[in-house]
Design an enzyme around this catalytic site. Structure first.
Site, PDB file in Angstrom:
ATOM      1  N   HIS A 198       1.149  -1.409  -0.337  1.00  0.00           N
ATOM      2  CA  HIS A 198      -0.249   0.136   0.137  1.00  0.00           C
ATOM      3  C   HIS A 198       0.881   1.289  -0.051  1.00  0.00           C
ATOM      4  O   HIS A 198       0.545   2.216  -0.718  1.00  0.00           O
ATOM      5  CB  HIS A 198      -0.624  -0.020   1.148  1.00  0.00           C
ATOM      6  N   ARG A 305     -10.644   3.447  -1.351  1.00  0.00           N
ATOM      7  CA  ARG A 305     -10.211   2.493  -0.256  1.00  0.00           C
ATOM      8  C   ARG A 305     -10.476   3.195   0.860  1.00  0.00           C
ATOM      9  O   ARG A 305      -9.435   4.235   1.159  1.00  0.00           O
ATOM     10  CB  ARG A 305      -8.877   2.943  -0.512  1.00  0.00           C
ATOM     11  N   ARG A 341     -15.662   1.756  -1.430  1.00  0.00           N
ATOM     12  CA  ARG A 341     -15.221  -0.122  -0.804  1.00  0.00           C
ATOM     13  C   ARG A 341     -15.599   0.023   1.027  1.00  0.00           C
ATOM     14  O   ARG A 341     -14.700   1.028   1.727  1.00  0.00           O
ATOM     15  CB  ARG A 341     -13.558  -0.323  -1.443  1.00  0.00           C
ATOM     16  N   GLU A 440     -10.815 -11.120  -4.436  1.00  0.00           N
ATOM     17  CA  GLU A 440      -9.427 -11.210  -4.131  1.00  0.00           C
ATOM     18  C   GLU A 440      -9.479 -12.846  -3.555  1.00  0.00           C
ATOM     19  O   GLU A 440      -7.853 -12.716  -3.027  1.00  0.00           O
ATOM     20  CB  GLU A 440      -8.639  -9.910  -3.110  1.00  0.00           C
ATOM     21  N   ASN A 463      -4.180  -7.544  -7.018  1.00  0.00           N
ATOM     22  CA  ASN A 463      -3.079  -7.678  -5.644  1.00  0.00           C
ATOM     23  C   ASN A 463      -2.915  -8.903  -4.517  1.00  0.00           C
ATOM     24  O   ASN A 463      -2.125  -9.153  -4.686  1.00  0.00           O
ATOM     25  CB  ASN A 463      -3.539  -5.982  -5.176  1.00  0.00           C
ATOM     26  N   ASP A 464      -4.390  -8.769  -4.224  1.00  0.00           N
ATOM     27  CA  ASP A 464      -4.456  -9.865  -2.985  1.00  0.00           C
ATOM     28  C   ASP A 464      -5.025 -10.579  -3.738  1.00  0.00           C
ATOM     29  O   ASP A 464      -4.231 -11.832  -3.323  1.00  0.00           O
ATOM     30  CB  ASP A 464      -5.634  -9.318  -2.614  1.00  0.00           C
ATOM     31  N   ARG A 474       1.957  -9.825  -0.597  1.00  0.00           N
ATOM     32  CA  ARG A 474       2.591  -8.542  -1.949  1.00  0.00           C
ATOM     33  C   ARG A 474       3.615  -7.622  -1.238  1.00  0.00           C
ATOM     34  O   ARG A 474       4.342  -6.645  -2.311  1.00  0.00           O
ATOM     35  CB  ARG A 474       1.415  -8.056  -2.699  1.00  0.00           C
ATOM     36  N   CYS A 511      -9.813  -3.476 -10.669  1.00  0.00           N
ATOM     37  CA  CYS A 511      -9.270  -2.714  -9.827  1.00  0.00           C
ATOM     38  C   CYS A 511      -7.717  -2.380  -8.967  1.00  0.00           C
ATOM     39  O   CYS A 511      -7.603  -2.030  -8.209  1.00  0.00           O
ATOM     40  CB  CYS A 511     -10.523  -2.226  -8.502  1.00  0.00           C
TER      41      CYS A 511
HETATM   42  C1  PEP Z   1      -6.580  -5.692  -4.240  1.00  0.00           C
HETATM   43  O1  PEP Z   1      -6.247  -5.899  -3.913  1.00  0.00           O
HETATM   44  O2  PEP Z   1      -6.156  -5.546  -5.755  1.00  0.00           O
HETATM   45  C2  PEP Z   1      -7.587  -3.769  -4.157  1.00  0.00           C
HETATM   46  C3  PEP Z   1      -7.484  -3.429  -5.027  1.00  0.00           C
HETATM   47  O3  PEP Z   1      -7.155  -4.139  -3.271  1.00  0.00           O
HETATM   48  P1  PEP Z   1      -5.794  -3.475  -1.967  1.00  0.00           P
HETATM   49  O4  PEP Z   1      -5.019  -3.243  -2.628  1.00  0.00           O
HETATM   50  O5  PEP Z   1      -6.133  -2.294  -1.035  1.00  0.00           O
HETATM   51  O6  PEP Z   1      -5.921  -3.800  -0.955  1.00  0.00           O
HETATM   52 MG    MG Z   2      -7.228  -6.331  -1.724  1.00  0.00          MG
END
Ligand code: PEP
Ligand code: MG
Length: 591
Positions: A198, A305, A341, A440, A463-464, A474, A511
């Site tokens: 993040h 977010r 979200r 995710e 991402n997750d 990650r 996303c």
């Molecule tokens: C993701 O996991 O791809 C996502 C968009 O959420 P975050 O990056 O906030 O975990």
């Molecule tokens: Mg995520």
């Protein structure tokens, strides 16, 4: 720790996570260091106790200094309460006397303090009272400050950053990153972190070039060393020679020129040459980013977010405060939609004012929707605020990290209860508000067809999803080489989700950071995604490539990629195809 000699043109390589060239002097916020442990002679004990007491008073002086500076800056004033808490911890009887007892048992101060901190941390975790339990992270911060003082390390604080600084840190939390003054910071480099941590995501959204995952850079750099970072390639040059400096200055100007060039895509439609349209929306972390998102041509917000609203404040934001933030975004983005979200805390997003416990395995722990479903009162406050904002414009509610149908049903039950309350109070909201989930977890992929019956849309959080599918943290620099968005398992997972959504007649968006990589567009278009949501600064680059592709060729390319066996093969094939088809757009000196 004394100053390190840095040779001219010392190159370090990490992960470039936020593009652009940063040139400046290093400001070392914190560094990787080892806590030294040794046994004392009987004769050394009293001096060691004094050394520990000196460290306590040095820490108190540092904290009071910071407090004075913070008090003079209105936007930082709310942090004073944290500093007061830290000052109180320094006087804590348990902390002080326990450490001194251990020193008298012939442990050096660092070892004694470390052991005390461990014991206190355990006690904190078992406390019933939420407020006190939350203080565990303050205890850690104070402990780290004392350990650094004992080791003779003088770290800089966020308030001491000078103009044109390149921030170097072992680790930088999302909360710290949010507080960086963009006018002073020209880039940052960290030992820890991955492309989708993040902190990296925030750097991109703030437009600050960043290189992470450098592993031990902070043992090499020192305050005031001149340096260059290239946030595209991940290269860091310490103490650059005149020639290197000129070379990077040239690249910096070329990068800035391209950024300006790309603004002409702002008002063009996001469609392929054979008229396949895809909505390009922005991911948002901070309300003040809305104008920049609009300037870059975002048609709405695909992911807000909300957890960033909960950071750096003494209390979780109340309903009215949240409503003010959400409705401001919705109003400014109207008539386009805003996907809000619900709170996604845990993992690498630690929020001080919430009752988050230290967990051994936070990525698999009480994260995201699991936390909201446990803290139902907090969840209801957020849902009320979001629903109220739906009266101002087009709002979509999205729940993070769903792993089963019962979770989404529980969310909907709570949402219904909140809607009834608002109705009874005569408060306006959109009763048809769209409800969606983030995909995710591997479980969500496998049951996508069941989940699709429950909601109005999916948004794939790659991402997750990549982290959980490939079992790769990650944010962990040591395994980042395994984090492959084009891994055959990921392509299959994405296809399964898109097919399930479209079969059920609902929209599917992406996303995660994967959506912002122009090279991946044939995959994303080939899958038939309806929306891509990304860091707003990436929208023009994505649009430029999108407008030069066809859906037909994208589908063909995706089919060919699906036949390959490894992420490396897929990536090499795609790279070759794109450079052949669109040589002008994938020329390294221009990307
Ligand atoms: C993701 O996991 O791809 C996502 C968009 O959420 P975050 O990056 O906030 O975990
Ligand atoms: Mg995520």
């Amino acid at each position: 720790m004394g100053k390190t000699e840095v040779h001219q043109d010392t190159y370090l390589v990490g992960l470039g996570v936020s593009p652009g060239i940063g040139i400046g002097r290093v400001c070392l916020l914190n560094r990787l260091y080892h806590v030294a442990e040794w046994e004392l002679d009987e004769t050394e004990v009293e001096d060691e106790v004094l050394r520990f007491r000196d460290a306590l008073s040095a820490a108190a002086t540092q904290l009071r200094d910071v407090k004075r500076k913070v008090a003079s800056q209105p936007h930082l004033r709310e942090h004073i309460y944290i500093l007061d808490t830290h000052l109180l911890i320094l006087e804590d009887e348990m902390l002080v006397s326990n450490t001194e007892v251990l020193i008298r048992q012939k442990q050096n101060a660092e070892k004694a303090l470390n052991q005390t901190l461990k014991q206190l941390r355990l006690m904190f975790e078992n406390i019933e009272d939420d407020y006190l339990r939350e203080r565990s992270s303050d205890l850690d911060a104070v402990g780290q400050r004392l350990l650094r003082i004992l080791a003779g390390i003088s770290d800089t604080t966020l308030e001491q950053i000078k103009e044109k600084s390149l921030i170097a840190a072992h680790d930088l939390s999302p909360a710290d990153t949010m507080q960086l003054d963009r006018s002073k910071v020209v880039g940052f480099l960290t030992d820890r972190g991955g492309k989708t941590s993040h902190t990296a995501i925030l750097a991109r959204s703030l437009g600050i070039p960043a290189v992470v995952g450098l592993e031990s850079a902070t043992t090499v750099v020192d305050n005031d060393v001149s340096a260059i970072i290239d946030g595209t390639t991940g290269v860091v040059v310490l103490n650059p020679s005149e020639e290197t400096f000129r070379e990077y200055l040239k690249r910096k100007l070329a990068f800035e020129y391209l950024e300006k060039e790309l603004t002409r895509y702002r008002n063009l439609s996001a469609e392929t040459t054979d008229h396949y349209e895809i909505a390009l929306r922005a991911n948002l972390e901070i309300v003040s980013e809305v104008p920049a998102a609009q300037e870059d041509g975002a048609v709405g917000i695909g992911l807000y977010r909300t957890e960033f609203l909960y950071m750096n404040c003494s209390q979780p934001p109340g309903e009215d405060e949240q409503f003010a933030a959400y409705s401001e975004i919705v109003d400014r983005i109207s008539p386009h939609p805003v996907t809000i979200r619900t709170l996604d805390v845990g993992g690498d997003k630690f929020v001080q004012n919430l009752s988050l416990k230290h967990e051994d395995n936070p990525a698999l722990g009480l994260r995201a929707i699991r936390f909201s479903l446990r803290e139902v009162d907090l969840f209801k406050v957020q849902l009320r605020a979001i629903l109220r904002a739906s009266a101002v414009g087009q709002v979509r509610i999205m729940f993070p990290m769903i792993s089963g149908v019962s979770e989404i049903r529980a969310c909907k039950r709570i949402l219904r209860a909140v809607s009834v309350e608002l109705e009874q109070e005569g408060v306006l909201f959109d009763p048809q508000v769209k409800i969606g989930i983030m995909i995710e977890t591997p479980a969500a992929v496998m049951i996508a067809s069941l989940l699709a019956k429950e909601v109005d849309f999916f948004s794939i959080g790659t991402n997750d999803l990549i982290q959980y599918c490939l079992a790769v943290d990650r944010g962990n620099e040591h395994v980042s080489y395994l984090y492959e968005p084009l891994h055959p398992a990921i392509l299959r997972a994405l296809k399964q989700v898109c097919d399930a959504a479209h079969h059920a007649g609902i929209e599917v968006s992406m996303c995660g950071e994967m959506a912002s990589e122009p090279m991946y567009l044939p995959v994303l278009i080939g899958l038939g995604l309806d929306e891509l949501s990304m860091n707003h600064a990436c929208i023009p680059r994505v649009k430029r490539v999108l407008r030069n592709l066809t859906q037909v060729e994208s589908k063909e390319m995706l089919n060919a990629l699906m036949q390959l066996s490894t992420g490396k093969e897929i990536s090499a094939h795609l790279d070759r195809e794109m450079r052949t088809r669109l040589p002008d757009l994938f020329d390294d000196s221009v990307i």
